[in-house]
Enzyme design. Structure first.
Site, PDB file in Angstrom:
ATOM      1  CD  GLU A 250      -2.701  -1.020   2.631  1.00 15.32           C
ATOM      2  OE1 GLU A 250      -3.679  -1.772   2.700  1.00 15.32           O
ATOM      3  OE2 GLU A 250      -2.348  -0.256   3.547  1.00 15.32           O
ATOM      4  CE  LYS A 252       5.887   4.587   6.574  1.00 18.72           C
ATOM      5  NZ  LYS A 252       5.698   5.908   7.151  1.00 18.72           N
ATOM      6  NE  ARG A 257      -1.718   3.988  12.978  1.00 19.86           N
ATOM      7  CZ  ARG A 257      -1.008   2.866  12.939  1.00 19.86           C
ATOM      8  NH1 ARG A 257       0.310   2.919  12.878  1.00 19.86           N
ATOM      9  NH2 ARG A 257      -1.586   1.703  12.964  1.00 19.86           N
ATOM     10  NE  ARG A 272       3.799   6.253  15.148  1.00 20.52           N
ATOM     11  CZ  ARG A 272       4.603   5.839  16.114  1.00 20.52           C
ATOM     12  NH1 ARG A 272       4.515   6.388  17.300  1.00 20.52           N
ATOM     13  NH2 ARG A 272       5.478   4.895  15.905  1.00 20.52           N
ATOM     14  CD  GLU A 302      -0.344   8.663   7.703  1.00 17.12           C
ATOM     15  OE1 GLU A 302      -0.735   7.741   8.452  1.00 17.12           O
ATOM     16  OE2 GLU A 302       0.753   9.230   7.825  1.00 17.12           O
ATOM     17  NE  ARG A 419       8.835   0.202  15.605  1.00 14.92           N
ATOM     18  CZ  ARG A 419       8.353   1.201  14.867  1.00 14.92           C
ATOM     19  NH1 ARG A 419       8.120   1.035  13.587  1.00 14.92           N
ATOM     20  NH2 ARG A 419       8.128   2.371  15.403  1.00 14.92           N
ATOM     21  CE  LYS A 425       9.418   2.253   9.366  1.00 14.95           C
ATOM     22  NZ  LYS A 425       9.167   3.327  10.284  1.00 14.95           N
TER      23      LYS A 425
END
Ligand code: ATP
Length: 587
Positions: A250, A252, A257, A272, A302, A419, A425
């Protein structure tokens, strides 16, 4: 339960230098707390009254605290102030002055946890003209009944300096030991926290329902879910390998966020860091209210700043204009936003956090009615390295930071608060400022929208290639033009308009209007990047790629002194790109 019992443990926590001992002390505290008080005690131990996402703070200024202490102790404010200067800690000063109290309080009531909590709660909720007097009176009342040690911790709590440093994870450890003990229990408790961000609620459910209650724990609209985060890798090969050969990639987006909680017409936005940022984005709230086809939903996306005239994405920094208390309406006009949604965590009674990503995305697609201002994150599903790389370059081209590649396997749950490798990413790991301006030929234009209707929204710009006497496109520029420029441009360009792409222009992009290369303008960009759609220096640096200037801005200089052939050459742009790479390699 008396507040003194808590204060005793706080004192021991403060004295210890070992994390394990700190946990032990917290376990003791949890065990001796009656269950109807456990949430309050948990909040207090972190110097709070509520979970962070509740927009309420005790917020007592030092001046007010000193006045209350003076009233409760009978000592003048100046003496107290002097002492704070020496001790550097309003808590210690309070302890000392309550010890030296000049007036005796008759019928001194021992302080209970409930009385302390309720009083602080009243202080937090006091607003309006009488608030300062009311808060002073409430605090003075507490301090009058407090023992010296209690005064110390009350004072620190109200001024936001409890200093115990009890982290969320330490409280979770203590709760797990006190109520379960096993590793599995710890994991379940942590998950409950991750999907609620509310330690008090977790503690309360544990106290009343035990681990079984925690197993039944579910998300609630209004309680933010701690965000899932991505690991990083720097090549498409590694990414595909890590994600089992195939993934959904997707865009970024480079914005802020937001986690949107919708209940009927009410929409709350969390950042976030789980702060309530609803007031910063009234336009996003409206979009969600009108374009989410569900009564209740928790969705993530986003929020990206958009150039109102060209509709193009702006860098993240532009959102800073929204971080204000007053004038949001004006900022909303000047810096509008679009939403790009990328996850659905809850929809109409269904907790989706344990569903694999393809299922969550399907819910997202069903629930969002797309419009120009609210879209689902652009994506492809691929197992092909080349395709992934091209999509990545496209993302950069469109003003994004790169890609987030996500697992599509059965175990691709929403890992709240972690994470992990289910999201990876892919960003260029270099960033550098372009310091030189370039002079580029105007070869095409795109019609403007909104305020720019009737004129150009952005210009297609090209560098010159003297070898074959062509102009190769390098960027689209819509920023830096004044109203006067915009009025002037169609007039200035009129005599250069051609019916179709000029023969000397090499472009893969279709412009709305084409020009013969004649007018040169000066532009400053943020950086030069590889691009699959600009033709400047095509194949020179990498096969199939040209070079592009990101975030270009017109400096205001029309280089009327330059002919189109005097524009910056494609070789110069390639050299700038190489220099930029070298500079990064040296860092
Ligand atoms: P960064 O500074 O790179 O954004 P981060 O630590 O804030 O890092 P990461 O988990 O590393 O966050 O990267 C994911 C972030 O990218 C998300 O927090 C979100 O703000 C942003 N983002 C943009 N587009 C997407 C998308 N399609 N899916 C998930 N996250 C996205």
């Amino acid at each position: 339960m008396h507040y003194a019992e808590i204060a005793d443990i706080y004192e021991k926590i403060e004295a210890t230098t070992k994390r394990l001992e700190m946990t032990d002390l917290l376990v003791q505290l949890v065990k001796k707390t009656p269950r109807d008080l456990i949430d309050r005690v948990v909040y207090l131990t972190q110097g709070k009254l509520y979970p962070d996402f509740v927009n309420l703070e005790i917020g007592v200024a030092e001046r007010l605290a000193i006045r209350a202490l003076a009233r409760a102790s009978g000592w003048p404010e100046e003496k107290i102030e002097e002492n704070i200067k020496q001790s550097g800690d309003i808590g210690e000063t309070a302890q000392k002055f309550i010890e030296m109290k000049r007036q005796i309080t008759f019928f001194q009531q021992p302080l209970t946890v409930n009385r302390v909590y309720d009083t602080l709660d009243k202080m937090a909720r006091a607003t309006g003209s009488g608030a300062v007097d009311m808060k002073t009176a409430l605090l003075a009342g507490l301090l009058s009944d407090a023992k010296p040690k209690e005064a110390k911790y009350i004072m620190r709590t109200v001024t936001g300096s409890l200093r115990l440093g009890v982290a969320d994870m330490t409280v979770l450890d203590a709760l797990a030991i006190a109520y379960g003990g096993s590793k599995e229990a710890r994991e379940l408790i942590e998950r409950a926290y991750n999907i609620s961000s509310d330690l008090g609620r977790v503690a309360r459910v544990l106290a009343y329902e035990g681990i079984e209650g925690i197993k039944r724990f579910h998300v609630i609209v209004g309680n933010p879910i701690r965000p899932m985060l991505a690991e990083r890798l720097s090549s498409p090969e590694e990414i595909l390998e890590k994600l089992g050969g195939k993934c959904i990639a997707e865009y970024k987006y480079d914005g802020e966020r937001v986690q949107a909680h919708k209940k009927g017409d009410e929409v709350t936005l969390f950042s976030r860091r789980l702060e309530n940022i609803t007031d910063q984005y009234p336009d996003a709230v409206k979009l969600l209210r009108t374009h989410v086809k569900a009564e209740e939903a928790i969705l993530e996306g986003e929020c990206v700043a958009i150039d109102p005239e060209t509709g193009e994405m702006q860098p993240f920094q532009e959102l800073m204009h929204r971080r204000r208390k007053y004038g949001v309406e004006k900022a909303m006009e000047d810096y509008p936003v679009s939403l790009f949604m990328f996850d659905a965590l809850y929809v109409d009674g269904k907790d989706l956090t344990l569903e694999p990503y393809p299922v969550r995305r399907r819910f997202l697609e069903e629930v969002i009615e797309e419009s120009e201002r609210i879209k689902i994150a652009k994506s492809i599903i691929t197992g092909d390295v080349k395709e992934l790389e091209t999509f990545f370059l496209e993302a950069i081209e469109d003003g994004c930071e790169g890609l987030v590649c996500k697992s599509i396997h059965g175990d691709s749950v929403y890992q709240a608060g972690a994470r992990g490798w289910l999201w990876i990413k892919y960003k260029r790991d270099y960033k550098s400022e372009m310091t030189d301006t370039v002079d580029l030929a105007v070869v095409g234009a795109f019609y403007g929208r909104g305020k720019r209707a009737g004129t150009y929204g952005s210009l297609l710009l090209a560098a010159y290639n003297p070898e074959n006497d062509t102009f190769e496109t390098v960027t689209k520029c819509g920023t830096g033009f004044t109203d006067e420029d915009l009025m002037k441009l169609p007039e200035l360009m009129k005599k250069h308009v051609v019916e179709h792409k000029h023969a000397r222009v090499n472009s893969l992009i279709e412009a709305d209007v084409w020009f013969e290369p004649a007018v040169v303008i000066e532009v400053l960009g943020a950086e030069i990047t590889l691009s699959p759609i600009h033709t400047c220096a095509m194949d020179l640096v990498r096969k199939g790629c040209g070079l592009a200037i990101r975030f270009p801005r017109f400096t205001g200089n029309y280089r009327l002194d330059k002919a189109a052939e005097d524009a910056t050459t494609v070789n110069e742009i390639a050299e700038m790109y190489q220099r930029q790479l070298k500079k990064i390699a040296e860092v």
